[in-house]
Design a protein around this motif. Structure first.
Motif, mmCIF file in Angstrom:
data_model
loop_
_atom_site.group_PDB
_atom_site.id
_atom_site.type_symbol
_atom_site.label_atom_id
_atom_site.label_comp_id
_atom_site.label_asym_id
_atom_site.label_seq_id
_atom_site.Cartn_x
_atom_site.Cartn_y
_atom_site.Cartn_z
ATOM 1 N N ASN A 43 0.856 -1.187 0.000
ATOM 2 C CA ASN A 43 0.000 0.000 0.000
ATOM 3 C C ASN A 43 0.891 1.236 0.000
ATOM 4 O O ASN A 43 1.705 1.414 0.908
ATOM 5 C CB ASN A 43 -0.906 0.025 1.224
ATOM 6 C CG ASN A 43 -2.031 -0.987 1.116
ATOM 7 O OD1 ASN A 43 -2.335 -1.467 0.020
ATOM 8 N ND2 ASN A 43 -2.651 -1.331 2.234
ATOM 9 N N VAL A 44 0.746 2.083 -1.006
ATOM 10 C CA VAL A 44 1.633 3.233 -1.161
ATOM 11 C C VAL A 44 0.780 4.491 -1.318
ATOM 12 O O VAL A 44 -0.253 4.491 -2.003
ATOM 13 C CB VAL A 44 2.543 3.069 -2.403
ATOM 14 C CG1 VAL A 44 3.502 4.250 -2.521
ATOM 15 C CG2 VAL A 44 3.315 1.758 -2.330
ATOM 16 N N ASN A 45 1.201 5.563 -0.658
ATOM 17 C CA ASN A 45 0.503 6.839 -0.774
ATOM 18 C C ASN A 45 0.587 7.365 -2.207
ATOM 19 O O ASN A 45 1.588 7.181 -2.910
ATOM 20 C CB ASN A 45 1.108 7.875 0.176
ATOM 21 C CG ASN A 45 0.776 7.577 1.620
ATOM 22 O OD1 ASN A 45 -0.318 7.108 1.924
ATOM 23 N ND2 ASN A 45 1.725 7.847 2.518
ATOM 24 N N LEU A 46 -0.469 8.027 -2.617
ATOM 25 C CA LEU A 46 -0.485 8.612 -3.956
ATOM 26 C C LEU A 46 0.658 9.587 -4.153
ATOM 27 O O LEU A 46 1.285 9.640 -5.222
ATOM 28 C CB LEU A 46 -1.815 9.325 -4.182
ATOM 29 C CG LEU A 46 -2.998 8.454 -4.632
ATOM 30 C CD1 LEU A 46 -4.290 9.254 -4.581
ATOM 31 C CD2 LEU A 46 -2.755 7.923 -6.025
ATOM 32 N N SER A 47 0.959 10.368 -3.136
ATOM 33 C CA SER A 47 2.037 11.357 -3.263
ATOM 34 C C SER A 47 3.376 10.679 -3.536
ATOM 35 O O SER A 47 4.193 11.198 -4.305
ATOM 36 C CB SER A 47 2.130 12.200 -1.987
ATOM 37 O OG SER A 47 2.371 11.361 -0.849
ATOM 38 N N GLU A 48 3.597 9.517 -2.912
ATOM 39 C CA GLU A 48 4.844 8.795 -3.148
ATOM 40 C C GLU A 48 4.905 8.280 -4.577
ATOM 41 O O GLU A 48 5.966 8.283 -5.217
ATOM 42 C CB GLU A 48 4.972 7.629 -2.160
ATOM 43 C CG GLU A 48 5.102 8.037 -0.711
ATOM 44 C CD GLU A 48 6.404 8.773 -0.448
ATOM 45 O OE1 GLU A 48 7.411 8.486 -1.131
ATOM 46 O OE2 GLU A 48 6.413 9.652 0.440
ATOM 47 N N VAL A 49 3.754 7.837 -5.096
ATOM 48 C CA VAL A 49 3.720 7.344 -6.481
ATOM 49 C C VAL A 49 4.009 8.487 -7.450
ATOM 50 O O VAL A 49 4.803 8.338 -8.392
ATOM 51 C CB VAL A 49 2.362 6.699 -6.783
ATOM 52 C CG1 VAL A 49 2.274 6.307 -8.254
ATOM 53 C CG2 VAL A 49 2.141 5.486 -5.894
ATOM 54 N N LYS B 266 5.679 11.129 -6.845
ATOM 55 C CA LYS B 266 7.069 11.562 -6.689
ATOM 56 C C LYS B 266 8.023 10.614 -7.412
ATOM 57 O O LYS B 266 8.982 11.044 -8.066
ATOM 58 C CB LYS B 266 7.428 11.628 -5.202
ATOM 59 C CG LYS B 266 8.836 12.157 -4.932
ATOM 60 C CD LYS B 266 9.197 12.010 -3.463
ATOM 61 C CE LYS B 266 8.222 12.774 -2.585
ATOM 62 N NZ LYS B 266 8.601 12.691 -1.153
ATOM 63 N N GLU B 267 7.757 9.311 -7.317
ATOM 64 C CA GLU B 267 8.658 8.332 -7.921
ATOM 65 C C GLU B 267 8.430 8.199 -9.415
ATOM 66 O O GLU B 267 9.378 7.902 -10.166
ATOM 67 C CB GLU B 267 8.474 6.976 -7.240
ATOM 68 C CG GLU B 267 9.492 5.938 -7.662
ATOM 69 C CD GLU B 267 9.396 4.665 -6.842
ATOM 70 O OE1 GLU B 267 10.153 3.719 -7.120
ATOM 71 O OE2 GLU B 267 8.561 4.621 -5.885
ATOM 72 N N TYR B 268 7.180 8.430 -9.856
ATOM 73 C CA TYR B 268 6.857 8.310 -11.289
ATOM 74 C C TYR B 268 6.215 9.609 -11.759
ATOM 75 O O TYR B 268 4.990 9.711 -11.926
ATOM 76 C CB TYR B 268 5.922 7.123 -11.540
ATOM 77 C CG TYR B 268 6.461 5.817 -11.006
ATOM 78 C CD1 TYR B 268 7.411 5.094 -11.730
ATOM 79 C CD2 TYR B 268 6.030 5.304 -9.786
ATOM 80 C CE1 TYR B 268 7.918 3.900 -11.255
ATOM 81 C CE2 TYR B 268 6.517 4.099 -9.304
ATOM 82 C CZ TYR B 268 7.464 3.410 -10.043
ATOM 83 O OH TYR B 268 7.969 2.226 -9.560
ATOM 84 N N PRO B 269 7.003 10.628 -11.997
ATOM 85 C CA PRO B 269 6.437 11.955 -12.350
ATOM 86 C C PRO B 269 5.918 12.033 -13.785
ATOM 87 O O PRO B 269 5.275 13.036 -14.133
ATOM 88 C CB PRO B 269 7.642 12.893 -12.158
ATOM 89 C CG PRO B 269 8.842 12.012 -12.412
ATOM 90 C CD PRO B 269 8.468 10.657 -11.886
ATOM 91 N N ASN B 270 6.156 11.033 -14.623
ATOM 92 C CA ASN B 270 5.756 11.102 -16.022
ATOM 93 C C ASN B 270 4.348 10.573 -16.276
ATOM 94 O O ASN B 270 3.980 10.308 -17.437
ATOM 95 C CB ASN B 270 6.761 10.337 -16.890
ATOM 96 C CG ASN B 270 8.149 10.953 -16.843
ATOM 97 O OD1 ASN B 270 8.287 12.178 -16.745
ATOM 98 N ND2 ASN B 270 9.168 10.113 -16.894
ATOM 99 N N LEU B 271 3.561 10.384 -15.239
ATOM 100 C CA LEU B 271 2.199 9.897 -15.422
ATOM 101 C C LEU B 271 1.351 10.954 -16.139
ATOM 102 O O LEU B 271 1.440 12.158 -15.850
ATOM 103 C CB LEU B 271 1.567 9.561 -14.068
ATOM 104 C CG LEU B 271 2.152 8.343 -13.333
ATOM 105 C CD1 LEU B 271 1.586 8.265 -11.918
ATOM 106 C CD2 LEU B 271 1.851 7.061 -14.083
#
Length: 813
Positions: free
Chosen positions: A263-269, A271-276
């Motif tokens: 389970n990962v916070n949206l903000s972390e996602v 931050k790690e994958y900014p090209n979405l």
């Protein structure tokens, strides 16, 4: 392909893609998405109310709740409720902590087992050195006598080891190679592994959690990885979050994919994958609540993890293969050059003498990240820093190390799962006991009023019920009448009688026996008997019997220890390979060298050469108390038998490897027995030589006695003969002396005679000379007288006297 979409959750029913596709196709995102959706379909597809991932997660959660004595009480309350009504019950619903006790015994017992990670270099160079070392020792064995002689006579050491270190048998040679031959490169590798373990708190935290999982849920998982910033890392993985391809192997070595749910916070996602893209971000924003509704995570208040504004991400590894191609080109000087080529390299055929195509199939692991419930693949690429053994570069090891020692046909059993029914029975019996105790009625008294009527105590007062009870409770005595006032038989002659109530005593005994039976069944199911439990030791049991029982418990739970050691060994093996890669390729190698060499500066040079070697990793378990006790008993027995010395005991007990210690015991025993046999043979030989010397001495004494007697007689005869000879010699000597004396006397007489004659002649001559002189003198005087005419001269001497001389001397004798 079909898609099931419920409330925003999209589950694509897809099979795994073909692994025969070219590697370029496999690296594409479409191929990765197909893999991710196939994994999602296997684990997260919902069939009615069931889902493989959440069903397994709930099962593991249930086992953990029982292991911690925190299981729900709903099913117990349902059993006691009457038509759902529990208003008349007043029970303590707290759980009896039976399973936690047994789990603590198992987990703490395994944690106490000490071990060492051992490395053995298996690369050709190290193997050659080991063989040369062994061959040198074998040569020393064959030439030991010559080496000893050279040492004693010349003071020169010719052997490869000191004389006292030269083995005397093949078994002793093998043991010596195991105990004493340890190249610096192996020590350095062991230090490197120990350093990584220590940095990751493996023995203190990670291993303890893995062993706890093996006991509770039946499977343990460890993970190794490398990051440029953090270096080599060892992570604990919760088995409830792990997914894997179907396997019947308890070691999971044939799995072709592993995954981990997080389970990962949206903000972390973000931050790690900014090209979405904006569309993808919109889907991610709404997937959280849709996921909860799709799987009914909040249904009926079940204790399931919900996303609550987070994303469910599937981190997975997928194994496939690729073909590596090289072009081998011959040069003008007769040599060759190998050039790496892509898969589209065209080979002209066998007629082309200048080129040759080389191929090799090797395993490859991909890593990817999928947002569950969507078709959004956040990551798909070849794993960086794959672990490959130098001895088999075509095989790539997974990052996950998994072991489920009691798995059959995909079903994972555990120690806790086996004893849950008995724990439920104990809990039910305990609640029944409470219920029965609440209904216990104290014993009472029966009072016959007619038996008290008409009794006069002599004080004029009537004997009342109160007086009778006071007397009964204070003294235990009762006053009664055997006949009535009318003289008839009084049936109430004992007016107060005790009324006893069984009050469910039989039921309590029955329930207690049921609890004891369930406890025994738990002991049977877990293999933990009273000897290791210690809760109810038998005072009449012999110590040896108790140790045997404890040893039996260790045997019954050995699979848990072996599972833990398997994970530890495989992690150490992968770490060893990663260390070699770091030292060879990584920019952080200096940091790693510094950390390792801080423990042992002497190994610094060996550490720098670690990447040149290949190692086999194994675990050396320290003997437990029962094994040590058995080994010590064997040693004590051999010492009493005289086959070992006290110094051998401490040498053997200092060896951590029980098998090697037993082998060393056998070698020392054989060597000691050979020494004793040799000493005994020497004693027998010395005794035989002594007997022979005694017999020879006796024979020699007798011969000497005879010889002495002969010598004595010979000496007597010799003395007699010598006496006669000496007598004759003395007679001869005396005669010679007498003859010499006579000769001397004769010579003296002859000398005197000759002297006399000589003197006589001399005197005659002297007298003649004197007369001549006198005559001449007188003649001179006469001449002078004539010349001078002197008076006549008287020539008569005045001093002539014959008194002192007798002419008789001149007479013949």
């Amino acid at each position: 392909m079909s898609i099931k979409k419920v409330g925003g959750v999209s589950i694509t029913y897809r099979s795994f893609p073909s692994q025969n596709e070219s590697f370029e196709v496999q690296k594409s995102s479409d191929y990765g998405l197909q893999v991710a959706e196939a994994i999602q379909n296997e684990w997260f597809k919902r069939n009615g109310a069931s889902c493989r991932y959440y069903d397994q997660r709930d099962e593991f959660h249930k086992r953990r709740m029982y292991a911690n004595g925190m299981q729900g009480t709903a099913k117990y309350k349902t059993y006691f409720a009457v038509n759902g009504d529990m208003s008349h019950l007043n029970l303590d619903w707290r759980i009896v902590p039976v399973i936690p006790k047994y789990c603590d015994i198992l987990i703490n017992g395994i944690a106490q087992r000490e071990f060492s990670v051992r490395a053995r270099a298996i690369d050709p160079t190290s193997v050659k050195e080991r063989i040369e070392k062994k061959e040198n020792l074998e040569k020393d064995m064959m030439t030991k006598d010559f080496i000893v002689e050279a040492k004693n006579q010349l003071g020169v050491t010719l052997g490869s080891v000191p004389v006292d270190k030269i083995p005397e048998s093949k078994e002793e040679l093998d043991v010596q190679m195991e105990l004493e031959y340890k190249p610096g490169i192996e020590v350095s590798n062991e230090l490197a592994i120990a350093t990584v373990f220590e940095e990751n708190s493996y023995n203190q935290i990670v291993r303890r959690r893995i062993e706890k999982d093996i006991v509770e849920v039946g499977v343990g998982v460890g993970k190794h990885r490398y990051t440029p910033n953090d270096g080599i890392k060892i992570d604990y993985v919760d088995p409830a979050n792990l997914i894997w391809s179907y396997t019947e192997d308890p070691y999971f070595q044939d799995c072709f994919y592993f995954g981990e749910y997080k389970n990962v916070n949206l903000s972390e996602v973000y931050k790690e994958y900014p090209n979405l893209s904006p569309e993808q971000r919109e889907i991610l924003n709404g997937i959280s609540s849709s996921w909860n509704n799709y799987y009914e995570l909040n249904f009926n208040g079940q204790n399931r993890d919900t996303l609550d504004g987070k994303l469910g991400l599937l981190y997975f590894n997928y194994k496939t293969s690729r073909e590596k191609i090289w072009k081998k080109k011959k040069n003008s000087k007769g040599g060759s050059k190998i050039i790496s080529k892509t898969t589209d390299f065209i080979y002209k055929g066998a007629g082309d003498a200048d080129f040759e195509k080389l191929t090799k199939i090797e395993e490859v692991w991909f890593e990817g990240v999928l947002v569950l419930g969507t078709n959004i693949l956040l990551e798909w690429e070849v794993c960086k820093n794959m672990v490959k053994e130098k001895s088999n570069l075509s095989k790539a090891l997974p990052n996950y190390i998994v072991n489920a020692p009691k798995m059959y046909k995909g079903f994972i059993d555990s120690t806790v799962n086996r004893i849950i029914p008995f724990a439920d029975d104990i809990q039910m019996s305990w609640l029944k006991l409470q219920q029965i105790k609440q209904r216990v009625v104290p014993d009472g008294q029966y009072i016959d009023i007619d038996g008290i009527t008409g009794i006069n105590l002599g004080s004029g007062n009537a004997y009342t019920i109160e007086d009778a009870l006071n007397m009964y409770f204070q003294t235990g005595s009762v006053i009664g009448r055997s006949s009535t006032s009318g003289g008839e038989f009084n049936n109430g002659k004992v007016p107060i009688q005790e009324v006893r109530h069984s009050s469910g005593q039989d039921k309590i005994s029955s329930l207690w026996n049921s609890i004891q039976i369930s406890m025994d069944m738990i002991a049977q199911a877990t293999g933990i008997n009273q000897a290791i439990d210690g809760s109810n030791p038998d005072k009449n049991s012999l110590v040896g019997i108790q140790k045997m029982a404890a040893y039996s418990s260790n045997v019954a739970t050995r699979h848990i220890l072996e599972a833990s050691m398997f994970i530890t060994r495989e992690l150490a093996k992968c770490i060893s390979t990663r260390i070699s890669d770091v030292l060879q390729f990584s920019q952080s190698k200096n940091d790693l060298i510094q950390k390792i060499s801080s423990l042992n500066v002497e190994s610094l040079e060996s550490i720098k050469k670690l990447y040149l070697h290949d190692f086999a990793i194994f675990i050396e378990l320290v003997p437990d108390e029962e094994e040590r006790a058995k080994l010590e008993g064997d040693i004590s027995f051999e010492i009493q038998a005289g086959n070992l010395g006290v110094e051998d005991k401490y040498a053997i007990m200092g060896i951590k490897n029980i098998k090697l210690a037993t082998k060393y015991l056998s070698v020392r025993k054989k060597k000691r027995m050979d020494e004793m046999q040799s000493r005994k043979m020497e004693e027998i030989q010395a005794q035989t030589e002594g007997n022979m010397q005694s017999a020879q001495a006796a024979s020699q004494s007798k011969a000497q006695l005879i010889q002495l007697e002969g010598q004595s007689k010979a000496q007597v005869e010799t003395a007699r003969i010598e006496g006669e000879i000496r007598k004759m010699q003395m007679e001869v000597e005396f005669k010679k002396q007498l003859m010499q004396i006579e000769f001397d006397y004769n010579m003296q007489l002859k000398g005197i005679e000759v002297q006399g004659m000589t003197n006589k002649e001399a005197m005659k001559e002297d007298r003649k000379d004197e007369r001549t002189k006198l005559q001449a003198t007188q003649q001179s005087k006469l001449v002078e007288q004539r010349k001078k005419d002197l008076p006549s001269i008287n020539f008569e001497s005045t001093n002539d006297s014959l008194d002192a001389f007798s002419l008789g001397e001149f007479e013949p004798r």
